[in-house]
Design an enzyme around this catalytic site. Sequence first.
Site, PDB file in Angstrom:
ATOM      1  N   LYS A  22       0.842  -1.209   0.000  1.00 52.83           N
ATOM      2  CA  LYS A  22       0.000   0.000   0.000  1.00 52.83           C
ATOM      3  C   LYS A  22       0.878   1.260   0.000  1.00 52.83           C
ATOM      4  O   LYS A  22       0.734   2.123  -0.866  1.00 52.83           O
ATOM      5  CB  LYS A  22      -0.901   0.008   1.250  1.00 52.83           C
ATOM      6  CG  LYS A  22      -1.547   1.353   1.546  1.00 52.83           C
ATOM      7  CD  LYS A  22      -2.422   1.294   2.769  1.00 52.83           C
ATOM      8  CE  LYS A  22      -1.822   1.801   4.040  1.00 52.83           C
ATOM      9  NZ  LYS A  22      -1.597   3.237   4.173  1.00 52.83           N
ATOM     10  N   ASN A  23       1.793   1.339   0.953  1.00 54.10           N
ATOM     11  CA  ASN A  23       2.553   2.580   1.109  1.00 54.10           C
ATOM     12  C   ASN A  23       3.468   2.828  -0.087  1.00 54.10           C
ATOM     13  O   ASN A  23       3.635   3.967  -0.531  1.00 54.10           O
ATOM     14  CB  ASN A  23       3.356   2.556   2.421  1.00 54.10           C
ATOM     15  CG  ASN A  23       2.437   2.641   3.631  1.00 54.10           C
ATOM     16  OD1 ASN A  23       1.239   2.909   3.489  1.00 54.10           O
ATOM     17  ND2 ASN A  23       2.973   2.398   4.807  1.00 54.10           N
ATOM     18  N   CYS A 114      -4.920   8.044   9.264  1.00 53.48           N
ATOM     19  CA  CYS A 114      -5.226   7.410  10.552  1.00 53.48           C
ATOM     20  C   CYS A 114      -4.916   8.325  11.722  1.00 53.48           C
ATOM     21  O   CYS A 114      -3.946   9.082  11.697  1.00 53.48           O
ATOM     22  CB  CYS A 114      -4.389   6.147  10.693  1.00 53.48           C
ATOM     23  SG  CYS A 114      -4.954   4.841   9.622  1.00 53.48           S
ATOM     24  N   ARG A 119       0.480  14.133  13.827  1.00 48.82           N
ATOM     25  CA  ARG A 119       1.156  13.857  12.545  1.00 48.82           C
ATOM     26  C   ARG A 119       1.426  15.153  11.795  1.00 48.82           C
ATOM     27  O   ARG A 119       0.792  15.448  10.780  1.00 48.82           O
ATOM     28  CB  ARG A 119       0.337  12.882  11.689  1.00 48.82           C
ATOM     29  CG  ARG A 119       0.183  11.545  12.317  1.00 48.82           C
ATOM     30  CD  ARG A 119      -0.537  10.557  11.427  1.00 48.82           C
ATOM     31  NE  ARG A 119       0.359   9.863  10.512  1.00 48.82           N
ATOM     32  CZ  ARG A 119      -0.047   8.891   9.678  1.00 48.82           C
ATOM     33  NH1 ARG A 119      -1.306   8.531   9.647  1.00 48.82           N
ATOM     34  NH2 ARG A 119       0.816   8.273   8.899  1.00 48.82           N
ATOM     35  N   ASP A 303       4.036  -0.058  12.796  1.00 49.59           N
ATOM     36  CA  ASP A 303       2.773  -0.687  12.392  1.00 49.59           C
ATOM     37  C   ASP A 303       2.673  -2.101  12.966  1.00 49.59           C
ATOM     38  O   ASP A 303       1.599  -2.561  13.361  1.00 49.59           O
ATOM     39  CB  ASP A 303       2.680  -0.772  10.857  1.00 49.59           C
ATOM     40  CG  ASP A 303       2.515   0.598  10.200  1.00 49.59           C
ATOM     41  OD1 ASP A 303       2.545   1.604  10.924  1.00 49.59           O
ATOM     42  OD2 ASP A 303       2.360   0.664   8.974  1.00 49.59           O
ATOM     43  N   VAL A 325       8.372   5.824  17.288  1.00 47.26           N
ATOM     44  CA  VAL A 325       8.062   6.483  16.012  1.00 47.26           C
ATOM     45  C   VAL A 325       6.777   7.305  16.166  1.00 47.26           C
ATOM     46  O   VAL A 325       6.768   8.512  15.912  1.00 47.26           O
ATOM     47  CB  VAL A 325       7.921   5.451  14.867  1.00 47.26           C
ATOM     48  CG1 VAL A 325       7.605   6.157  13.550  1.00 47.26           C
ATOM     49  CG2 VAL A 325       9.199   4.630  14.731  1.00 47.26           C
ATOM     50  N   ARG A 396      -9.326   0.477   3.886  1.00 46.91           N
ATOM     51  CA  ARG A 396      -8.432   1.389   3.178  1.00 46.91           C
ATOM     52  C   ARG A 396      -7.099   0.743   2.821  1.00 46.91           C
ATOM     53  O   ARG A 396      -6.436   1.172   1.881  1.00 46.91           O
ATOM     54  CB  ARG A 396      -8.128   2.612   4.063  1.00 46.91           C
ATOM     55  CG  ARG A 396      -9.248   3.616   4.116  1.00 46.91           C
ATOM     56  CD  ARG A 396      -8.847   4.781   4.963  1.00 46.91           C
ATOM     57  NE  ARG A 396      -7.392   4.940   4.894  1.00 46.91           N
ATOM     58  CZ  ARG A 396      -6.659   5.577   5.776  1.00 46.91           C
ATOM     59  NH1 ARG A 396      -7.215   6.130   6.812  1.00 46.91           N
ATOM     60  NH2 ARG A 396      -5.357   5.687   5.628  1.00 46.91           N
TER      61      ARG A 396
HETATM   62  C1  UD1 Z   1       4.486   6.264   7.056  1.00 47.72           C
HETATM   63  C2  UD1 Z   1       3.495   5.141   6.840  1.00 47.72           C
HETATM   64  C3  UD1 Z   1       2.999   4.585   8.173  1.00 47.72           C
HETATM   65  C4  UD1 Z   1       4.187   4.191   9.055  1.00 47.72           C
HETATM   66  C5  UD1 Z   1       5.171   5.343   9.168  1.00 47.72           C
HETATM   67  C6  UD1 Z   1       6.439   4.977   9.924  1.00 47.72           C
HETATM   68  C7  UD1 Z   1       2.332   5.790   4.809  1.00 47.72           C
HETATM   69  C8  UD1 Z   1       1.046   6.191   4.205  1.00 47.72           C
HETATM   70  N1  UD1 Z   1       2.336   5.664   6.119  1.00 47.72           N
HETATM   71  O1  UD1 Z   1       3.790   7.329   7.688  1.00 47.72           O
HETATM   72  O2  UD1 Z   1       2.210   3.434   7.903  1.00 47.72           O
HETATM   73  O3  UD1 Z   1       3.692   3.859  10.336  1.00 47.72           O
HETATM   74  O4  UD1 Z   1       5.571   5.805   7.865  1.00 47.72           O
HETATM   75  O5  UD1 Z   1       7.061   3.880   9.336  1.00 47.72           O
HETATM   76  O6  UD1 Z   1       3.309   5.539   4.113  1.00 47.72           O
HETATM   77  N2  UD1 Z   1       6.990  13.768  11.760  1.00 47.72           N
HETATM   78  C9  UD1 Z   1       7.109  15.097  12.095  1.00 47.72           C
HETATM   79  N3  UD1 Z   1       7.036  16.032  11.093  1.00 47.72           N
HETATM   80  C10 UD1 Z   1       6.873  15.685   9.791  1.00 47.72           C
HETATM   81  C11 UD1 Z   1       6.742  14.324   9.454  1.00 47.72           C
HETATM   82  C12 UD1 Z   1       6.799  13.376  10.459  1.00 47.72           C
HETATM   83  O7  UD1 Z   1       7.278  15.440  13.260  1.00 47.72           O
HETATM   84  O8  UD1 Z   1       6.820  16.576   8.939  1.00 47.72           O
HETATM   85  C13 UD1 Z   1       7.044  12.736  12.827  1.00 47.72           C
HETATM   86  C14 UD1 Z   1       5.707  11.999  12.982  1.00 47.72           C
HETATM   87  O9  UD1 Z   1       4.823  12.712  13.806  1.00 47.72           O
HETATM   88  C15 UD1 Z   1       6.153  10.688  13.573  1.00 47.72           C
HETATM   89  C16 UD1 Z   1       7.510  10.457  12.924  1.00 47.72           C
HETATM   90  O10 UD1 Z   1       7.953  11.719  12.439  1.00 47.72           O
HETATM   91  O11 UD1 Z   1       6.309  10.801  14.964  1.00 47.72           O
HETATM   92  C17 UD1 Z   1       7.476   9.459  11.788  1.00 47.72           C
HETATM   93  O12 UD1 Z   1       6.534   9.846  10.815  1.00 47.72           O
HETATM   94  P1  UD1 Z   1       6.703   9.474   9.260  1.00 47.72           P
HETATM   95  O13 UD1 Z   1       7.848   8.536   9.115  1.00 47.72           O
HETATM   96  O14 UD1 Z   1       6.694  10.709   8.480  1.00 47.72           O
HETATM   97  O15 UD1 Z   1       5.366   8.658   8.974  1.00 47.72           O
HETATM   98  P2  UD1 Z   1       4.421   8.790   7.717  1.00 47.72           P
HETATM   99  O16 UD1 Z   1       5.234   9.003   6.493  1.00 47.72           O
HETATM  100  O17 UD1 Z   1       3.311   9.720   8.032  1.00 47.72           O
END
Ligand code: UD1
Length: 417
Positions: A22-23, A114, A119, A303, A325, A396
């Site tokens: 999916k991702n 989610c 986030r 996850d 995370v 989803r």
């Molecule tokens: C993606 C995956 C999700 C997975 C996650 C971590 C998708 C759709 N989702 O989510 O399933 O659990 O990676 O492997 O691909 N953060 C910030 N600022 C930012 C971006 C992130 O502070 O601009 C923080 C987030 O709050 C979190 C951490 O960084 O605590 C990791 O987030 P991130 O790796 O960005 O996750 P996603 O890409 O949203």
Amino acid sequence: MRKIIINGNKKLNGIVNISGSKNESLAVMCGALLSDDKVILRNVPNIKDVSIMKDLIDEIGYKVKSSDKIIINPPSNKKLEINEQASEIRNSILLLGPLTAKYGRVIIPLPGGCSIGNRPINFHIEGLKKLGAKIKIINGLIHSEAEKLVGAKIRLDFPSVGATCNLMMAASLAKGETKIFNSAKEPEVQNLAKFLNQMGAEIKGIGTDTLIIQGKKELSGTEYSIKPDRIETITYMILGSFPMNKINIRNTVKEDLSEVIETLKRMGVFINCKNNEIMVEGRTNQLKSTAIIAKPHPGFPTDALTLITPLLSYAKGISKITDKVFPERFSYIKELNKMGANTQQLEYNSVKIMGSHQLFGAKVSCHDLRGGMALVLAGLFAKGETIIEDVHYINRGYENYIEKLQSLGADIKQETY
Ligand code: UD1
């Protein structure tokens, strides 16, 4: 509204074929927008998030055809104001980098997805600003503009998957060299980089902490097959770990799963990997408790931490889970407790699970994709009937999961309410 009804505690046995990730699909679909030519994607799962992304890309003006493969053709006319459907999924934020880089402007709603804690998207925005984009957020809409992006040095405070993908895509069409320090190393990020390189991008350092990207004037079309979904694989591995279950997981890869395989083996689960198959057998009814800390790749995936919690509830002794995370990702725990799990919140990012508990059917509700699937796993193990409400979150992200579970012998169905 949809709900799932499970009549649990059945012995589950059989073969499951893993769908495309999916991702990775969502990221690669956004990467395809950088191309001046047709991009053909195979093994894209038929799930709600993908169909929303297809609609969004179609709405921009790209011609998207889908059958057993997705074909994305560049637009003749473009509409660079993305509609509010974008706020239904998290990965719509991945349209920001490519569209800013390719067309010099885009307006896009803040992403949804989610509810697994805070986030923010500050790394995405700050990184794109370093590349020269002018970005403002007005009334829930991100307005991004850039005459031409120019390579820069960007350091992420945390190795964010989404921000690394977004910046890597934008930098592929920027002028000159970009370095992303503390970049994410998740397999989906690595595979997106390989896909972009196939389109003519020049990304080095794939799988390391520093990505070095030489920007190109244009990228070409390509044909690419999405890799198997590692989180779906882990889901069925955990299901196979419950006592008396035996699941042969096919069409997957074991390379990115070493932390999960080691953890399950440590708990007493029998696992045998051969080529692209993983056989998981919960032979023993004496699984051992353990402590798990979710960290960025190659650490234990966040996850998967959610998905393994029902198994820890069953394992003998006291387990502890810590999420480094998404530290507040525990809303599913109070639903699990309704099914008889015995847990205690420790610090803000960790929970203690007192194991050796048979779970019992209950009425529960989903708050997020993986938390929802954790409730399905719990319901399949629990004695009696479990009703899970708000299952649109699960729909989803998991392709044909009701049929796949039924084929293993599960008594599970989905109904409208
Ligand atoms: C993606 C995956 C999700 C997975 C996650 C971590 C998708 C759709 N989702 O989510 O399933 O659990 O990676 O492997 O691909 N953060 C910030 N600022 C930012 C971006 C992130 O502070 O601009 C923080 C987030 O709050 C979190 C951490 O960084 O605590 C990791 O987030 P991130 O790796 O960005 O996750 P996603 O890409 O949203």
